[in-house]
Design an enzyme around this catalytic site. Structure first.
Site, PDB file in Angstrom:
ATOM      1  N   THR A 143     -39.476  13.159  -8.862  1.00  0.00           N
ATOM      2  CA  THR A 143     -40.255  12.978 -10.168  1.00  0.00           C
ATOM      3  C   THR A 143     -41.146  11.929 -10.213  1.00  0.00           C
ATOM      4  OG1 THR A 143     -38.352  13.986 -11.261  1.00  0.00           O
ATOM      5  CG2 THR A 143     -39.996  12.986 -12.505  1.00  0.00           C
ATOM      6  N   GLU A 144     -42.618  12.251 -10.480  1.00  0.00           N
ATOM      7  CA  GLU A 144     -43.542  11.046 -10.727  1.00  0.00           C
ATOM      8  C   GLU A 144     -43.749  10.373  -9.335  1.00  0.00           C
ATOM      9  OE1 GLU A 144     -45.300  11.514 -13.209  1.00  0.00           O
ATOM     10  OE2 GLU A 144     -44.396  12.224 -14.901  1.00  0.00           O
ATOM     11  N   LEU A 145     -43.272  10.971  -8.247  1.00  0.00           N
ATOM     12  CA  LEU A 145     -43.555  10.303  -7.198  1.00  0.00           C
ATOM     13  C   LEU A 145     -42.621   8.851  -6.981  1.00  0.00           C
ATOM     14  CD1 LEU A 145     -47.015  10.549  -5.266  1.00  0.00           C
ATOM     15  CD2 LEU A 145     -44.827  12.263  -5.600  1.00  0.00           C
ATOM     16  N   ILE A 146     -41.516   8.859  -7.906  1.00  0.00           N
ATOM     17  CA  ILE A 146     -40.715   7.850  -7.718  1.00  0.00           C
ATOM     18  C   ILE A 146     -40.317   7.856  -6.249  1.00  0.00           C
ATOM     19  CG2 ILE A 146     -38.381   7.084  -8.413  1.00  0.00           C
ATOM     20  CD1 ILE A 146     -39.059   8.218 -11.208  1.00  0.00           C
ATOM     21  N   TRP A 296     -45.941   7.108  -8.970  1.00  0.00           N
ATOM     22  CA  TRP A 296     -47.389   6.942  -9.020  1.00  0.00           C
ATOM     23  C   TRP A 296     -48.285   6.826 -10.412  1.00  0.00           C
ATOM     24  CZ3 TRP A 296     -48.947  12.953  -7.888  1.00  0.00           C
ATOM     25  CH2 TRP A 296     -48.369  13.951  -8.698  1.00  0.00           C
TER      26      TRP A 296
END
Lengths: 389, 444
Positions: A143-146, A296
């Site tokens: 998720t969200e480029l975590i 990101w």
């Protein structure tokens, strides 16, 4: 020789309805608004963009290739509110030029709170990919480029060949995001987002105040070409809603997209690759060490958009405190409700960072204030808690 | 500058605003002559926070003049008057408004109620429910008397702009501006529609309307008020500027209360009048008490609805959970803010609303009605429509139940309130003075 690797993120959360402390029913989600938004974005973005991509694949006879990561909650809403969108994604899958990444079904922050739930949501998502598109993903994105070394390890343990991450300057230093890297001591590849070129499309394309406006495909292809000699792949990772929703159709974004492959491939050595093809083609050239979590989001590239204040950490903690009890109930509806609350957007709405400045956070926020969203979420959570007693 | 309230003898935000504004104007080097009605002087000059007048130079019998040490450039003139703008008008006895024609004799008339005894009772009258008992019923006549004195006073002064605060001083503002050919700025802190809803006092409305129309420039304390001026007073949009109020925070963080209580306190602080929406507070309290037991509701203030609110609390069956403190001032205000866990301002129509800023500066989370000017500049507060008592209760309960919500509201709220300064407000006024002078020049 430079490759361009596109990955588009497709996600729509189940937004909550206004749920006051005096409400007692179990209808937490705003069906009407979710349906409206889904249909609106489908008309402005998903359907025309999918058609555009399909045309590009056909025109270039399969040499244009790209990837999507579509959340389970987005797919569920397409099925419920606008099934045509699902069909158009299936048509893309049938071309063989499109790859689907793995992620958590509910676009959740579960990695941070429960490995068991994290794995379960990835498994659910994989089943969905197989069911709809007949594909098994080999590349994972959280998720969200975590991302951190731990995320890479978890992905490796689940059998993925690569993980997607932000090409964060503070970790790369002088190094380029246009190579493939690996985390310390793990045989898994990391594909890093080239945020400058990605954001030129996603954020700046329609900005008339930008020095490079208007951005032509030739100019952009020229920037891609400059990678030759100091990199292999330009990873353009962005929200799919860039096309038609964030950048409106009248900015010329669809024309830009449609003509980009031609401009990029006018040099014979350049090509488009799916993430798995990048991984297969280019071995890691060095170590990308991320001991702490990155994402990101915003300029901080950290988790402060979801975990930046006491309300956010409290809401997440309280939510995951219920996990065991919810699962023990063995009530699929309750579990599905609870899981839809794990979607990261609910916590993003509670973000007080920049709140007073009226920026991008506000644009995506269905609430008048982060406080309203926290109150609403906690009222829902209180009700969920009553169902497990 | 023409005003009629100055701390500590205030019934609303106006005195606080005049204090903050004049001090900031003083700090940025503007010379202010502040003309006040007599009624505030007696105890005012002995108040500990304000020092003894440094210079007394009476020009006219009955007029007191002095400076405050902390206001180098501000001179105060107080004139005998019993102005009491926010009190309920007495029945009958209202004289006609004359255009600046009153003679000086009327204001120096020894029979006029101008002595310290009377002014003292005005002060207490202002602060208690039975204000009208001391009120001579000739409020509008008073504005005219005040105008005549202000004109007389102004003969001995040099000034560039006349700045009049709210309707009571508009006749004086108009008179002084005309008599000495100076531009007039009127500062609208509230309108008759805020105070009285649709049941406006026609005479006051007429004075207000005349004031804003005669002014070269109008300052509204919010866009909320500006919209009322445009919609109800038919004033041209280009003549109204918005200058927000502020608060003096001294940069000091309030000391955390050392009192440990099992009971939470939800505070209403303001005049108990129709404008302030006290009944919405009580209806919300009723709903909160269905869900949360260890909470008490404090209504601090006085006003013509105080009695009916006590009755309403009883009627709702929450009498034992609601405390009426009467009018508070000075140290008691400090104390009640320190005790409070939530401050609620359910105003039906609030031109600005300084009290929420005071609450925030005391680290108290705030819920305000959307029908307020201050909601235009505060983001780290909770906002509700004043009539939506269910949502008001929902938000009160949320703050009571969730410490992280309190913490986040406190943290960001005190940061936000520290950014609102009287210096910015004073600079806004100075800009408007410039416009008014320009406008006036063109008109001539």
């Amino acid at each position: 020789m430079a490759s361009v690797c596109f990955y588009f993120q497709v996600h729509q959360p189940y937004r909550l309805r206004r749920y006051s402390v005096f409400d007692t029913d179990h209808n937490y989600f705003d069906d009407q608004k979710n349906g409206e938004i889904c249909r609106k974005v489908a008309t402005k973005c998903y359907l025309p963009a999918n058609q555009c991509i399909l045309d590009m694949i056909r025109v270039h006879e399969g040499r244009f290739r790209c990837a999507y990561s579509i959340t389970g909650v987005a797919l569920d809403q397409f099925a419920a509110y606008h099934p045509e969108v699902l069909d158009s994604f299936k048509r893309l899958a049938d071309t063989g030029c499109v790859e689907f990444l793995a992620e958590t079904y509910y676009h959740s922050l579960s990695f941070l709170y429960s490995r068991e739930e994290f794995n379960a949501q990835i498994e659910l998502h994989q089943q969905k990919m197989m069911e709809l598109f007949g594909q098994k993903s080999t590349v994972f994105r959280d998720t969200e480029l975590i991302y951190s070394n731990d995320v890479a390890r978890a992905a490796h343990e689940l059998g993925y060949k690569a993980v997607i991450a932000e090409g964060a300057d503070h970790l790369l230093g002088y190094r380029s995001p246009n190579f493939v890297y690996h985390p310390p001591g793990l045989p898994i590849s990391v594909l890093l987002k080239n945020y400058r070129l990605s954001d030129d499309i996603a954020f700046r394309f329609g900005n008339r105040g930008w020095a490079e406006w208007p951005l032509s495909t030739e100019k952009f292809a020229g920037w891609v070409n400059q990678v030759n000699g100091c990199g292999y792949t330009v990873n353009l990772f962005m929200d799919y809603e860039t096309f038609g929703e964030h950048q409106w159709s009248d900015t010329g974004i669809f024309d830009f997209l449609y003509h980009l492959p031609g401009a990029v491939m006018s040099l014979p050595d350049n090509d488009f690759k799916k993430p798995s093809e990048v991984v297969a083609a280019y071995p890691p050239i060095g170590e990308f060490d991320a001991p702490h979590l990155i994402s990101w989001a915003d300029t901080e590239r950290d988790l402060s958009a979801w975990l930046g204040n006491a309300m956010q950490s409290n809401a997440l903690q309280e939510l995951f405190n219920l996990e065991k009890a919810v699962k023990a109930k063995k009530d699929p509806e309750l579990l599905h409700d609870w899981r839809r609350l794990t979607t990261s957007d609910h916590f993003y709405y509670m973000c007080t960072k920049y709140f007073a400045d009226g920026d991008v956070h506000k644009y995506f926020n269905p609430y008048e204030s982060p406080y309203d969203s926290y109150i609403n979420f906690m009222n829902v959570l209180d009700n969920v808690a009553t169902r497990i007693k | 500058m023409l005003g009629w309230e100055f701390p500590p003898f205030i019934s609303g935000g106006l005195g606080t605003a005049c204090y903050g504004l004049t001090r900031a104007l003083n700090d940025i080097g503007h010379h202010v002559i502040f003309v006040l009605p007599q009624s505030v002087t007696t105890e005012f000059t002995t108040h500990v926070a304000l020092r003894t007048p440094a210079a007394i130079k009476g020009h006219i019998p009955g007029v007191t003049s002095y400076r405050l040490d902390e206001f180098n450039n501000v001179e105060f003139r107080s004139v005998p008057s019993t102005l009491q703008a926010y009190g309920p008008a007495g029945p009958g006895g209202v004289t006609e408004v004359h255009q600046h024609g009153s003679s000086l004799t009327s204001m120096t008339d020894p029979n006029a109620p101008t002595t310290a005894g009377v002014s003292g009772s005005v002060i207490t009258g202002r602060s208690t429910v039975n204000a009208s008992a001391h009120y001579d019923g000739d409020m509008i006549g008073e504005t005219e008397r005040y105008a005549a004195i202000a004109v007389a006073l102004a003969r001995n002064e040099k000034f560039d702009v006349v700045h009049a605060h709210d309707w009571m001083t508009y006749p004086a503002g108009i008179a002084v501006a005309r008599a000495f050919n100076k531009p007039l700025v009127v500062h609208v802190h509230s309108t008759e529609f805020d105070r009285s809803g649709e049941h406006v006092n026609q005479r006051i409305y007429d004075i207000e309307r005349r004031g804003v129309h005669m002014a070269d420039k109008v300052i509204a304390v919010s866009h909320f008020t500006r919209n009322i001026l445009l919609g109800r007073y038919a004033i041209a949009p280009d003549r109204v500027e918005v200058v927000y109020n502020a608060i003096d925070t001294n940069g000091k963080l309030p000391l955390p209360s050392t009192i440990r209580r099992d009971e939470k306190i939800v505070l209403f602080l303001g005049r108990i009048t129709m404008q302030k929406g006290p009944e919405y507070f009580l209806h919300a309290a009723r709903m909160v008490l269905d869900h949360v037991k260890n909470v008490r509701f404090v209504m601090a203030g006085s006003g013509d609805m105080a009695r009916s609110m006590i009755e309403l609390a009883a009627e709702l069956g929450i009498g034992q959970k609601v405390v009426f403190t009467g009018f508070l001032r000075g140290h008691d205000v400090e104390r009640v803010y320190k005790m409070a866990d939530i401050y609620v301002m359910p105003s039906v129509s609030e031109p600005f609303g300084i009290a929420p800023l005071e609450a925030l500066s005391h680290d108290v989370p705030v819920i305000i009605s959307k029908q307020s000017g201050v909601s235009e500049i505060l983001t780290h507060v909770l906002k509700v429509d004043f009539w939506d008592t269910r949502e008001m209760a929902n938000k009160i309960i949320a703050i009571l139940r969730h410490p992280p919500l309190q913490a986040t509201l406190r943290e960001h709220g005190s940061f936000e309130v520290n950014r609102l300064t009287w210096k910015d407000a004073a600079e806004g006024c100075v800009q408007v003075y410039g416009m008014a002078i320009g406008q006036y020049g063109k008109r001539k």
